[in-house]
Design an enzyme around this catalytic site. Structure first.
Site, PDB file in Angstrom:
ATOM      1  N   ARG A 133     -10.344   3.801  -1.918  1.00 43.44           N
ATOM      2  CA  ARG A 133     -10.095   2.952  -0.856  1.00 43.44           C
ATOM      3  C   ARG A 133     -10.084   4.058   0.398  1.00 43.44           C
ATOM      4  O   ARG A 133      -9.380   4.869   0.695  1.00 43.44           O
ATOM      5  CB  ARG A 133      -8.345   2.658  -1.038  1.00 43.44           C
ATOM      6  CG  ARG A 133      -7.991   1.806  -2.108  1.00 43.44           C
ATOM      7  CD  ARG A 133      -6.553   1.437  -1.951  1.00 43.44           C
ATOM      8  NE  ARG A 133      -6.138   0.306  -2.594  1.00 43.44           N
ATOM      9  CZ  ARG A 133      -5.360   0.300  -3.800  1.00 43.44           C
ATOM     10  NH1 ARG A 133      -5.304   1.446  -4.483  1.00 43.44           N
ATOM     11  NH2 ARG A 133      -5.176  -0.872  -4.338  1.00 43.44           N
ATOM     12  N   CYS A 151      -9.403  -4.335 -10.320  1.00 46.80           N
ATOM     13  CA  CYS A 151      -8.705  -3.057  -9.703  1.00 46.80           C
ATOM     14  C   CYS A 151      -7.494  -3.356  -9.053  1.00 46.80           C
ATOM     15  O   CYS A 151      -7.012  -2.331  -8.507  1.00 46.80           O
ATOM     16  CB  CYS A 151      -9.850  -2.424  -8.973  1.00 46.80           C
ATOM     17  SG  CYS A 151     -10.227  -3.341  -7.582  1.00 46.80           S
ATOM     18  N   GLU A 206     -10.651 -11.624  -3.903  1.00 46.13           N
ATOM     19  CA  GLU A 206      -9.198 -11.502  -3.775  1.00 46.13           C
ATOM     20  C   GLU A 206      -8.646 -12.476  -2.754  1.00 46.13           C
ATOM     21  O   GLU A 206      -7.632 -12.703  -2.048  1.00 46.13           O
ATOM     22  CB  GLU A 206      -8.836 -10.001  -3.069  1.00 46.13           C
ATOM     23  CG  GLU A 206      -9.799  -9.356  -2.146  1.00 46.13           C
ATOM     24  CD  GLU A 206      -9.626  -7.945  -1.777  1.00 46.13           C
ATOM     25  OE1 GLU A 206      -8.492  -7.353  -2.424  1.00 46.13           O
ATOM     26  OE2 GLU A 206     -10.368  -7.376  -1.075  1.00 46.13           O
ATOM     27  N   ARG A 247     -15.308   1.622  -1.815  1.00 48.40           N
ATOM     28  CA  ARG A 247     -15.106   0.322  -1.166  1.00 48.40           C
ATOM     29  C   ARG A 247     -15.175   0.665   0.339  1.00 48.40           C
ATOM     30  O   ARG A 247     -14.690   1.740   0.831  1.00 48.40           O
ATOM     31  CB  ARG A 247     -13.687  -0.221  -1.579  1.00 48.40           C
ATOM     32  CG  ARG A 247     -13.437  -1.345  -0.847  1.00 48.40           C
ATOM     33  CD  ARG A 247     -12.122  -1.947  -1.197  1.00 48.40           C
ATOM     34  NE  ARG A 247     -10.888  -1.260  -0.586  1.00 48.40           N
ATOM     35  CZ  ARG A 247      -9.630  -1.765  -0.741  1.00 48.40           C
ATOM     36  NH1 ARG A 247      -9.442  -2.765  -1.515  1.00 48.40           N
ATOM     37  NH2 ARG A 247      -8.730  -0.852  -0.277  1.00 48.40           N
ATOM     38  N   HIS A 286       0.857  -1.166  -0.202  1.00 50.97           N
ATOM     39  CA  HIS A 286       0.050   0.064   0.072  1.00 50.97           C
ATOM     40  C   HIS A 286       0.802   1.181  -0.087  1.00 50.97           C
ATOM     41  O   HIS A 286       0.385   2.348  -0.495  1.00 50.97           O
ATOM     42  CB  HIS A 286      -1.053  -0.004   1.217  1.00 50.97           C
ATOM     43  CG  HIS A 286      -2.103  -0.925   0.820  1.00 50.97           C
ATOM     44  ND1 HIS A 286      -2.038  -2.291   1.453  1.00 50.97           N
ATOM     45  CD2 HIS A 286      -3.090  -0.845   0.073  1.00 50.97           C
ATOM     46  CE1 HIS A 286      -3.175  -2.914   1.004  1.00 50.97           C
ATOM     47  NE2 HIS A 286      -3.660  -2.181   0.165  1.00 50.97           N
ATOM     48  N   ASN A 320      -4.161  -7.810  -6.082  1.00 50.00           N
ATOM     49  CA  ASN A 320      -2.851  -7.450  -5.254  1.00 50.00           C
ATOM     50  C   ASN A 320      -3.059  -8.632  -4.207  1.00 50.00           C
ATOM     51  O   ASN A 320      -1.985  -9.474  -3.663  1.00 50.00           O
ATOM     52  CB  ASN A 320      -2.913  -6.294  -4.559  1.00 50.00           C
ATOM     53  CG  ASN A 320      -2.915  -5.122  -5.654  1.00 50.00           C
ATOM     54  OD1 ASN A 320      -2.688  -5.287  -6.849  1.00 50.00           O
ATOM     55  ND2 ASN A 320      -3.300  -4.018  -5.362  1.00 50.00           N
ATOM     56  N   ASP A 321      -4.132  -8.779  -3.508  1.00 45.20           N
ATOM     57  CA  ASP A 321      -4.337  -9.723  -2.481  1.00 45.20           C
ATOM     58  C   ASP A 321      -4.554 -11.182  -3.240  1.00 45.20           C
ATOM     59  O   ASP A 321      -4.250 -12.136  -2.506  1.00 45.20           O
ATOM     60  CB  ASP A 321      -5.593  -9.277  -1.718  1.00 45.20           C
ATOM     61  CG  ASP A 321      -5.210  -8.401  -0.634  1.00 45.20           C
ATOM     62  OD1 ASP A 321      -4.143  -8.585   0.114  1.00 45.20           O
ATOM     63  OD2 ASP A 321      -5.825  -7.299  -0.460  1.00 45.20           O
TER      64      ASP A 321
HETATM   65  C1  PEP Z   1      -6.396  -5.627  -4.534  1.00 46.45           C
HETATM   66  O1  PEP Z   1      -6.026  -6.196  -3.442  1.00 46.45           O
HETATM   67  O2  PEP Z   1      -5.833  -5.967  -5.309  1.00 46.45           O
HETATM   68  C2  PEP Z   1      -6.762  -4.223  -4.228  1.00 46.45           C
HETATM   69  C3  PEP Z   1      -7.257  -3.749  -5.137  1.00 46.45           C
HETATM   70  O3  PEP Z   1      -7.083  -4.026  -2.854  1.00 46.45           O
HETATM   71  P1  PEP Z   1      -5.811  -3.383  -1.946  1.00 46.45           P
HETATM   72  O4  PEP Z   1      -4.640  -3.172  -2.786  1.00 46.45           O
HETATM   73  O5  PEP Z   1      -6.266  -2.063  -1.301  1.00 46.45           O
HETATM   74  O6  PEP Z   1      -5.839  -4.512  -0.873  1.00 46.45           O
HETATM   75 MG    MG Z   2      -6.977  -6.112  -1.429  1.00 51.70          MG
END
Ligand code: PEP
Ligand code: MG
Length: 580
Positions: A298, A504, A433, A334, A191, A456-457
């Site tokens: 976010r 996303c 995710e 979100r 992040h 990402n997750d």
């Molecule tokens: C993700 O996990 O891809 C996502 C968009 O959320 P964050 O990066 O805020 O966990």
């Molecule tokens: Mg995430």
């Protein structure tokens, strides 16, 4: 001159003075003192050493009572280091001759010890430096009083280097002074990296050892394109970096001219390209880069660095300003995704051994239904003025969605009872995710109005790769066959239920992946504003038909290397054809 190589985490090139912030340990600023306060600084040092001794003795007694005498040797060692007269005399000498504060002097002493220990041949003795570090760290903590640590304020144009830099730290920096960020740990999907890109700050991560060098104040170049950090550059290197910087900025400027072109393939297929945002100021940047609204807001960033959670009115004001900034496009909000690497000062997060698998995101919101409903009421109220979508993060099963939706309906009823207007048809989505959500995608698709894949997750949990761990960043592979199969399954489930599939995660912002994501059937990609134009440029050169063939081709391969080679070859072929 010295060149460090790290991970390019946020594009751009910056030159400035290096400012080292030790976030892993205590924040130690070194500054000049007037000669009259030398004795005061030496007294502070002596007091801190004495306090640390008392602390260690207390710890020793407690440990002796609870775990017996066997494990006390390390405390004995630490007490011996602390009792060494040279620690005081050498540090006092630095205070006197250098006219610097006690903390700065102590850190210099530590640096000298490190050099001495590094030259010892015996590996066991050499590694004893870690005990010295621990002891000095304790003394520094004692001097700082509070472990809580607002960022020190700086004058002039600086480049921050820190062992670790949290998202909360990022939000506190003064952007007129800070030009770039360097960290020793962290990956491009952490992040902190996401925020650096959002704030347009070049960043390089995973630069080991940079904070250990006493380089405060030297000239440094951060190259967020190559991942290099150049300390004390020579004239020639400085000039070539300056040229690269100008070239990068020129290309950005030229790309901006294409912002108003539609996001459509050569064969007329439209794909929504939207922006990921964290703070309201980013809304304008999404539009400037040609984004058609926000695919991920976010909201947790609004809750950081404050002791009280924002109330409904305050949230409403912030969401409204974001909505206004991107009007008339849709805003996807979100709900709170706190926890993991995003801790909120206003919440008493229990210490967790494994925060990525802990009480975060929807789990946290469901554990405080009043706060959750407050946020959803604010989101609903914004919907009265323009298109809004709501989505829940980190969904792992059907029960969670249903519980969240029950509370969402309650929030609607509460507004209706009070006569407050809102759009009763606000689409409800879930983020996919967690691997369980992929497995259940067909069932989840029946419960909601859209999916948004958080790669990402999803990659983190599918491949068991900590997204913030720079040691593993080479294993963080969006083209991993397991990830690609998950993405295909998600799109099929969404389309099977007649709902759109959005994505996303950071994967959306890399032009290399565009043909695959388009070919898999994603309806919408949301990414950092800075990536939209590059992705759109590729989209406008593709046909949907070709992208589908490229995506299908990926499934013939069993390894990431093969998929990657195949994909690059396809893209090269396309470029060659377009030149013909
Ligand atoms: C993700 O996990 O891809 C996502 C968009 O959320 P964050 O990066 O805020 O966990
Ligand atoms: Mg995430």
């Amino acid at each position: 001159m010295r060149v460090f190589s790290g991970i390019a985490a946020s594009p751009g090139i910056a030159m400035g003075r290096l400012c080292i912030i030790d976030r892993r340990r205590v924040v130690v600023s070194e500054y000049q003192i007037p000669s009259e306060t030398v004795s005061h600084e030496i007294a502070r040092l002596a007091q801190a050493i004495e306090d640390t001794r008392v602390e260690l003795e207390t710890l020793k007694t407690r440990l002796a009572e609870t775990s017996g005498e066997d494990h006390l040797f390390f405390i004995e060692t630490h007490l011996m280091i602390l009792a060494d007269e040279r620690l005081v005399s050498e540090t006092s000498e630095v205070i006197k001759t250098g006219l610097i504060n006690a903390e700065g002097a102590l850190r210099r002493t530590l640096h000298r010890y490190r050099e001495t220990f590094a030259s010892i041949d015996d590996p066991y003795l050499r590694e004893r430096i870690s005990d010295v570090e621990t002891v000095i760290e304790r003394v520094l903590h004692s001097m700082s009083g509070e472990p809580a640590d607002p960022l020190p304020q700086h004058e002039g144009q600086i480049i921050i280097a820190a062992h670790d830099f949290s998202p909360a730290d990022m939000l506190q920096i003064n952007r007129t002074h800070v030009l770039a960020i360097i960290t020793e740990i962290g990956g491009p999907t952490s992040h902190t990296a996401i925020l650096a890109r959002a704030l347009d700050l070049p960043a390089v991560m995973g630069v080991e050892g940079i904070t250990d060098l006493l380089l405060d104040g030297v000239t440094v170049i951060v190259d967020g394109l190559s991942g290099n950090v150049i300390v004390n550059p020579d004239q020639e290197t400085f000039q070539s970096s300056l040229d690269r910087k100008h070239h990068y900025e020129y290309v950005e400027y030229e790309l901006l001219k294409t912002a108003s072109l539609p996001a459509v393939t050569l064969d007329g297929h439209t794909m929504h390209l939207r922006g990921n945002v964290e703070i309201p100021e980013e809304g304008a940047s999404v539009l400037a880069h040609g984004g058609s609204g926000v695919g991920l807001y976010r909201t947790e960033m609004l809750f950081m660095n404050r002791s009280l959670m924002p109330d409904e009115e305050e949230q409403l004001t912030l969401y409204r300003s974001m909505q206004l900034a991107i009007a008339p496009h849709p805003l996807t909000i979100r709900t709170l995704d706190a926890g993991g690497d995003k801790l909120l000062a206003g919440l008493n997060h229990a210490a967790e051994t494994n925060p990525a698998l802990g009480v975060r995101a929807i789990r946290l919101s469901l554990s405080m239904p009043d706060e959750f409903k407050k946020q959803m009421r604010a989101i609903l109220r914004v919907s009265a003025a323009g298109p809004v979508r709501i989505m829940f993060p980190m969904i792992s099963g059907i029960e969670e969605v249903r519980r969240a939706k029950v509370l969402f309906e309650e929030a609607k009823r509460e507004l209706a009872v009070s006569g407050i207007p809102f759009d009763d048809t606000v689409p409800v989505g879930v983020m996919i995710e967690i691997p369980a959500a992929v497995t259940l995608a067909d069932l989840l698709a029946r419960e909601v109005d859209f999916f948004s894949v958080g790669t990402n997750d999803l990659i983190q949990y599918t491949l068991a790769i900590d997204r913030s761990n720079d040691q593993l960043s080479h294993m963080y592979q969006p083209l991993h066959p397991a990830v690609l199969r998950s993405l295909r399954r998600i799109v099929q489930a969404a389309h099977g239920a007649g709902i759109p599939a959005c994505l996303c995660g950071e994967m959306a912002g890399d032009p290399l992946y565009l043909p695959v994501l388009l070919g898999l059937g994603f309806d919408e990609l949301s990414m950092g504003a800075g990536s939209i134009l590059r992705v759109k440029q590729i989209l406008r050169r593709c046909t949907l038909e070709r992208a589908v063939r490229i995506a299908e081709g990926c499934f013939a391969f069993a390894t990431v290397a093969e998929v990657e080679m195949y994909l690059k070859a396809q893209i090269t072929m396309d470029v060659a054809e377009s030149i013909d």
